[in-house]
Design a protein around this motif. Sequence first.
Motif, PDB file in Angstrom:
ATOM      1  N   ASN A 169     -52.734  46.404-135.704  1.00  0.00           N
ATOM      2  CA  ASN A 169     -53.886  47.178-135.477  1.00  0.00           C
ATOM      3  C   ASN A 169     -54.138  47.560-133.912  1.00  0.00           C
ATOM      4  O   ASN A 169     -54.900  48.618-133.661  1.00  0.00           O
ATOM      5  CB  ASN A 169     -55.187  46.428-136.102  1.00  0.00           C
ATOM      6  CG  ASN A 169     -55.038  46.320-137.633  1.00  0.00           C
ATOM      7  OD1 ASN A 169     -54.356  47.045-138.346  1.00  0.00           O
ATOM      8  ND2 ASN A 169     -55.947  45.299-138.161  1.00  0.00           N
ATOM      9  N   TYR A 170     -53.712  46.766-133.005  1.00  0.00           N
ATOM     10  CA  TYR A 170     -53.981  47.109-131.782  1.00  0.00           C
ATOM     11  C   TYR A 170     -53.202  48.359-131.138  1.00  0.00           C
ATOM     12  O   TYR A 170     -53.626  48.929-130.099  1.00  0.00           O
ATOM     13  CB  TYR A 170     -53.211  45.863-130.827  1.00  0.00           C
ATOM     14  CG  TYR A 170     -51.812  45.947-130.826  1.00  0.00           C
ATOM     15  CD1 TYR A 170     -51.120  46.782-129.966  1.00  0.00           C
ATOM     16  CD2 TYR A 170     -51.017  45.114-131.640  1.00  0.00           C
ATOM     17  CE1 TYR A 170     -49.757  46.760-129.959  1.00  0.00           C
ATOM     18  CE2 TYR A 170     -49.785  45.150-131.823  1.00  0.00           C
ATOM     19  CZ  TYR A 170     -48.985  46.108-131.014  1.00  0.00           C
ATOM     20  OH  TYR A 170     -47.699  45.955-130.655  1.00  0.00           O
ATOM     21  N   THR A 171     -52.278  49.030-131.720  1.00  0.00           N
ATOM     22  CA  THR A 171     -51.733  50.073-131.527  1.00  0.00           C
ATOM     23  C   THR A 171     -52.589  51.406-131.255  1.00  0.00           C
ATOM     24  O   THR A 171     -52.605  52.206-130.688  1.00  0.00           O
ATOM     25  CB  THR A 171     -50.552  50.692-132.395  1.00  0.00           C
ATOM     26  OG1 THR A 171     -51.104  50.774-133.527  1.00  0.00           O
ATOM     27  CG2 THR A 171     -49.471  49.429-132.380  1.00  0.00           C
ATOM     28  N   GLY A 172     -53.547  51.292-132.380  1.00  0.00           N
ATOM     29  CA  GLY A 172     -54.615  52.541-132.484  1.00  0.00           C
ATOM     30  C   GLY A 172     -53.874  53.628-133.481  1.00  0.00           C
ATOM     31  O   GLY A 172     -54.809  54.717-133.445  1.00  0.00           O
ATOM     32  N   ARG A 173     -52.855  53.486-133.976  1.00  0.00           N
ATOM     33  CA  ARG A 173     -52.744  54.052-135.097  1.00  0.00           C
ATOM     34  C   ARG A 173     -53.339  54.473-136.357  1.00  0.00           C
ATOM     35  O   ARG A 173     -54.085  53.416-136.648  1.00  0.00           O
ATOM     36  CB  ARG A 173     -51.095  53.824-135.753  1.00  0.00           C
ATOM     37  CG  ARG A 173     -50.072  54.034-134.569  1.00  0.00           C
ATOM     38  CD  ARG A 173     -48.673  53.517-135.129  1.00  0.00           C
ATOM     39  NE  ARG A 173     -48.598  52.116-135.404  1.00  0.00           N
ATOM     40  CZ  ARG A 173     -47.473  51.372-135.933  1.00  0.00           C
ATOM     41  NH1 ARG A 173     -46.353  52.349-136.091  1.00  0.00           N
ATOM     42  NH2 ARG A 173     -47.580  50.312-136.138  1.00  0.00           N
ATOM     43  N   PRO A 174     -53.500  55.520-137.040  1.00  0.00           N
ATOM     44  CA  PRO A 174     -54.160  55.463-138.375  1.00  0.00           C
ATOM     45  C   PRO A 174     -53.861  54.676-139.320  1.00  0.00           C
ATOM     46  O   PRO A 174     -52.602  54.770-139.313  1.00  0.00           O
ATOM     47  CB  PRO A 174     -54.320  57.156-138.648  1.00  0.00           C
ATOM     48  CG  PRO A 174     -52.974  57.618-137.985  1.00  0.00           C
ATOM     49  CD  PRO A 174     -52.750  56.684-136.713  1.00  0.00           C
ATOM     50  N   ASP A 175     -54.709  54.177-140.205  1.00  0.00           N
ATOM     51  CA  ASP A 175     -54.202  53.508-141.030  1.00  0.00           C
ATOM     52  C   ASP A 175     -53.811  54.169-142.495  1.00  0.00           C
ATOM     53  O   ASP A 175     -54.015  54.094-143.463  1.00  0.00           O
ATOM     54  CB  ASP A 175     -55.089  52.296-141.682  1.00  0.00           C
ATOM     55  CG  ASP A 175     -54.667  51.243-142.299  1.00  0.00           C
ATOM     56  OD1 ASP A 175     -53.299  50.959-142.080  1.00  0.00           O
ATOM     57  OD2 ASP A 175     -55.483  50.651-143.064  1.00  0.00           O
ATOM     58  N   ARG A 176     -52.701  54.997-142.221  1.00  0.00           N
ATOM     59  CA  ARG A 176     -51.904  55.785-143.150  1.00  0.00           C
ATOM     60  C   ARG A 176     -50.783  56.257-142.616  1.00  0.00           C
ATOM     61  O   ARG A 176     -50.354  56.130-141.531  1.00  0.00           O
ATOM     62  CB  ARG A 176     -52.907  56.875-143.615  1.00  0.00           C
ATOM     63  CG  ARG A 176     -53.306  57.968-142.385  1.00  0.00           C
ATOM     64  CD  ARG A 176     -54.199  58.929-142.964  1.00  0.00           C
ATOM     65  NE  ARG A 176     -54.598  59.991-142.030  1.00  0.00           N
ATOM     66  CZ  ARG A 176     -55.333  59.752-141.053  1.00  0.00           C
ATOM     67  NH1 ARG A 176     -55.908  58.581-141.076  1.00  0.00           N
ATOM     68  NH2 ARG A 176     -55.514  60.450-140.144  1.00  0.00           N
ATOM     69  N   GLY A 177     -49.961  56.779-143.427  1.00  0.00           N
ATOM     70  CA  GLY A 177     -48.616  57.526-143.115  1.00  0.00           C
ATOM     71  C   GLY A 177     -47.631  57.551-144.089  1.00  0.00           C
ATOM     72  O   GLY A 177     -47.825  57.429-145.205  1.00  0.00           O
ATOM     73  N   ASP A 178     -46.460  58.522-143.915  1.00  0.00           N
ATOM     74  CA  ASP A 178     -45.474  58.596-145.082  1.00  0.00           C
ATOM     75  C   ASP A 178     -44.168  58.094-144.453  1.00  0.00           C
ATOM     76  O   ASP A 178     -43.395  58.753-143.473  1.00  0.00           O
ATOM     77  CB  ASP A 178     -45.493  60.199-145.268  1.00  0.00           C
ATOM     78  CG  ASP A 178     -44.502  60.566-146.361  1.00  0.00           C
ATOM     79  OD1 ASP A 178     -43.715  59.856-146.690  1.00  0.00           O
ATOM     80  OD2 ASP A 178     -44.621  61.550-146.859  1.00  0.00           O
TER      81      ASP A 178
END
Length: 433
Positions: A169-178
């Motif tokens: 979670n530290y990366t700041g990426r959205p909690d979704r993806g393909d």
Amino acid sequence: MRKLLLVTLLLFLLHGAYAQWKYEPSPENLKNREWFQQAKFGLFIHWGVYSVLGDGEWVMHQQQIPIKTYEKLPAFFNPTEFDAKAWVKMAKDAGMKYITITSKHHDGFAMWDSKVSDYNIVKRTPYGKDVLKMLADECRKEDIKLFFYHSQLDWRHPDYFPRGNTGGNYTGRPDRGDMNKYLDYMDAQLTELLTGYGDVAGIWFDGMWDKKDADWRLEKTYKLIHQLQPGALVGSNHHRAPYEGEDFQMFEKDLPGHNTTGFSPEQKIGMLPRETCETINQSWGFNLKDDRHKSRKELIQYLVKAAGYDANFLLNVGPMPNGKIQPEHIELLKQMGDWLKQYGETLYGTRGGPLTARDWGVTTQKENKVYVHILKWYDASLLIPSWGKKIKSATLFADKTPVKFLENQYGITLSIPKEKLDEVDTVIELELK
């Protein structure tokens, strides 16, 4: 219930299709596998923007640096003292036959002029040059083969989802993806590497262990590589037995069949060519505080042991952010090269010998000659098991001094004067009848 049955059937069919795929290596690939087994020694290079922080290649994860903060690093990465010619000469003088360099590590930063993403050394750094292109050109001139390390794991890409065991979670990426979009991106970058840099000796994958049971679309990716460069060798550091489509098997910081690191509880030795990789100090990427350099003796003995286990030795250095290799590492590689000038014949072109590794050392073999590498002496005489072949002669490889030997029902006893023993490797050449 019907939906569940349909999903189960689809998964079954997909699994069956994958299981039915049978990889047929090309003639060029088989020829390169043979070359690889004879090469014995290669240079591993971990280099990227992480070198700026001087805390290894995992610094983004270990210090939990968010993507927006980590993306500032390329502005400080200006390796004006990078010299591809000097790197290749260093490897060649060390007796190395190939180089494996990080094209993209887990932080997602590309070390070439990628058109798929601007997050690369040409577009994001003041240096602005394609180091992989320069290195590929120099390797071609000097007949050194070039492999590209490529991370399947990516801490930055938004579509690398679901997240694995690292890059949380530290990366700041959205909690979704393909994930399929991410794999399309990865294949597009691999296509660039395999079409814009001449003959590539192989792709050295890493990162599957982050989500080891995910669908990595290996069949599609491996087929793409073999289609673009039929001679390229594919290997993956997944710490498992080889998958269909792979051409060599690697062992991280361990000799084949060992698990001192705890990385490989599932890894079985397959029939493919083998390679073991290790660091020259304790770090893969440049680490300012790491002064625990391995000794000349340790490095040479690791190289010899790897050959005895029928494997290559891929020895890593982590260049500094200015593009130079640490002087201590250059000196150690030179010392290995000096040793190989005298003893290379007992390793290059050999296969693992007739005896499995023993506490005292290993054996290598080439045609009708067996080389007994004694790395640890207990007595002036050594009793080794017989393997059903009669010995014609035994000599000390260093100066061709005859070695007394006795064959009987107990095995083969070799006797060497104490003053002839070498603390690094006493090599005895046995010529078979």
